[in-house]
Design a protein around this motif. Sequence first.
Motif, PDB file in Angstrom:
ATOM      1  N   UNK A  37      -5.721   5.177 -25.500  1.00  0.00           N
ATOM      2  CA  UNK A  37      -4.508   4.470 -25.082  1.00  0.00           C
ATOM      3  C   UNK A  37      -3.319   5.424 -25.157  1.00  0.00           C
ATOM      4  N   UNK A  38      -3.589   6.701 -24.916  1.00  0.00           N
ATOM      5  CA  UNK A  38      -2.530   7.710 -24.921  1.00  0.00           C
ATOM      6  C   UNK A  38      -2.376   8.387 -23.568  1.00  0.00           C
ATOM      7  N   UNK A  39      -3.447   8.490 -22.801  1.00  0.00           N
ATOM      8  CA  UNK A  39      -3.373   9.120 -21.491  1.00  0.00           C
ATOM      9  C   UNK A  39      -2.720   8.209 -20.457  1.00  0.00           C
ATOM     10  N   UNK A  40      -2.498   8.760 -19.268  1.00  0.00           N
ATOM     11  CA  UNK A  40      -1.805   8.018 -18.209  1.00  0.00           C
ATOM     12  C   UNK A  40      -2.707   7.664 -17.025  1.00  0.00           C
ATOM     13  N   UNK A  41      -3.999   7.577 -17.272  1.00  0.00           N
ATOM     14  CA  UNK A  41      -4.955   7.252 -16.207  1.00  0.00           C
ATOM     15  C   UNK A  41      -4.967   5.732 -15.986  1.00  0.00           C
ATOM     16  N   UNK A  42      -3.845   5.200 -15.504  1.00  0.00           N
ATOM     17  CA  UNK A  42      -3.598   3.761 -15.491  1.00  0.00           C
ATOM     18  C   UNK A  42      -4.665   2.951 -14.755  1.00  0.00           C
ATOM     19  N   UNK A  43      -5.186   3.492 -13.672  1.00  0.00           N
ATOM     20  CA  UNK A  43      -6.145   2.736 -12.866  1.00  0.00           C
ATOM     21  C   UNK A  43      -7.589   3.134 -13.156  1.00  0.00           C
ATOM     22  N   UNK A 284      -6.722  -3.535  -8.816  1.00  0.00           N
ATOM     23  CA  UNK A 284      -6.610  -2.653  -9.974  1.00  0.00           C
ATOM     24  C   UNK A 284      -5.192  -2.710 -10.554  1.00  0.00           C
ATOM     25  N   UNK A 285      -4.184  -2.780  -9.697  1.00  0.00           N
ATOM     26  CA  UNK A 285      -2.799  -2.851 -10.171  1.00  0.00           C
ATOM     27  C   UNK A 285      -2.575  -4.109 -10.996  1.00  0.00           C
ATOM     28  N   UNK A 286      -3.089  -5.226 -10.518  1.00  0.00           N
ATOM     29  CA  UNK A 286      -2.921  -6.485 -11.248  1.00  0.00           C
ATOM     30  C   UNK A 286      -3.657  -6.449 -12.575  1.00  0.00           C
ATOM     31  N   UNK A 287      -4.824  -5.792 -12.628  1.00  0.00           N
ATOM     32  CA  UNK A 287      -5.598  -5.751 -13.862  1.00  0.00           C
ATOM     33  C   UNK A 287      -4.878  -4.971 -14.959  1.00  0.00           C
TER      34      UNK A 287
END
Length: 381
Positions: A37-43, A284-287
């Motif tokens: 929960x530190x990286x920025x791999x949002x999708x 994916x954005x909504x999730x």
Amino acid sequence: MPADPFQWLTDARRLREKAGLVRALRPRTGQERELDLAGNDYLGLSRHPEVTRAAAEAAHRWGAGATGSRLVTGSTALHAELEAELADFCGFEAALVLSSGYCANLAATTALGSRDALLVSDAANHASLIDGCRLARARTAVVPHADAEAAARALHGHHGPALLLTESVFSVDGDAAPLPELSAVVRRHGAGLLIDEAHSLGVVGDGGRGAAHAAGLAGSDDTVLTLTLSKALGSQGGAVLGPRHVIDHLVNEARTLIFDTGLAPAATGAALAALRVLRREPERAARVTAATRLLHDRLTAAGLDAAPPAAAVLSVRAPSPEAAVRWAADCRDRGLRAACFRPPSVPDGISRLRLTLRADLDDEELAEAVRVVTGTAPRPA
């Protein structure tokens, strides 16, 4: 023996150690089992098979590097394809791809900050926007965070080019800028609006088209976007989007484009593939936003001070810099990787745990995140 010209570095390190502010690199091995929960791999696209395959195919076709600056040999058909699809997705006339989001912000700020211009910058803006203001030849006014009226006061009475700079979703607290109000301000004063969409592309708005699109600013003559390809798109690089004549100006004036090697083909191909996955799978954005809200609600219900999130960044306050560092370390010891933000990285002086969510997290992983973060939280004195 002559005196060591770098002795002062030892003294500087001692001061950092005394203040508890020593930073260190922690290389990943590729075998980590931690909940990240530190990286920025949002999708969750950085390891998507279509994305990694596209990176490999681009490297095989075009080579390991771009071989030169964008104006010499560093522009490929792949770069042009990515630029066209980014502009179309976000609703702008043109786009320009650079080697990082940092370089994109430097390019836009310095090229649009002419000698007689005024740059009005939000106090919570990212370091890349701050550095762009420092490198530009323009006068800079720093205004209170997310304060449209303060921005209006800074612009009042200025004659000549002016640019208001803001993140759409701020990188530290994850809160949103008041884009409609800021847009009204720049239109009232004849200024331009530069929006850094690094943390909203792929997360906010219709299918992840970003906060500017959601605010009805896509394609506006007075609006320029910067974004990164290294977060929601899981790759590397950055881009500037805006009216065609603005992009043409950057091609001729932006030093981080003219004098920097172009984005590597593998990263370009990966970003393009990730964008196509997002277009095909807008859910994916909504999730990711749903997961962020869920974690926020559970942490606040447990008594933690978590800021309301606007996208995929969740900030949880710590009572001190030392407590924040210890909190992040305790989380890591229990299998969860969290970022720790503390002064001087945060100018407001508030230390916090910064959690970033992903669209591919399941219910069990979210529950584990709640258990670890709450179970390691600093207790009141």
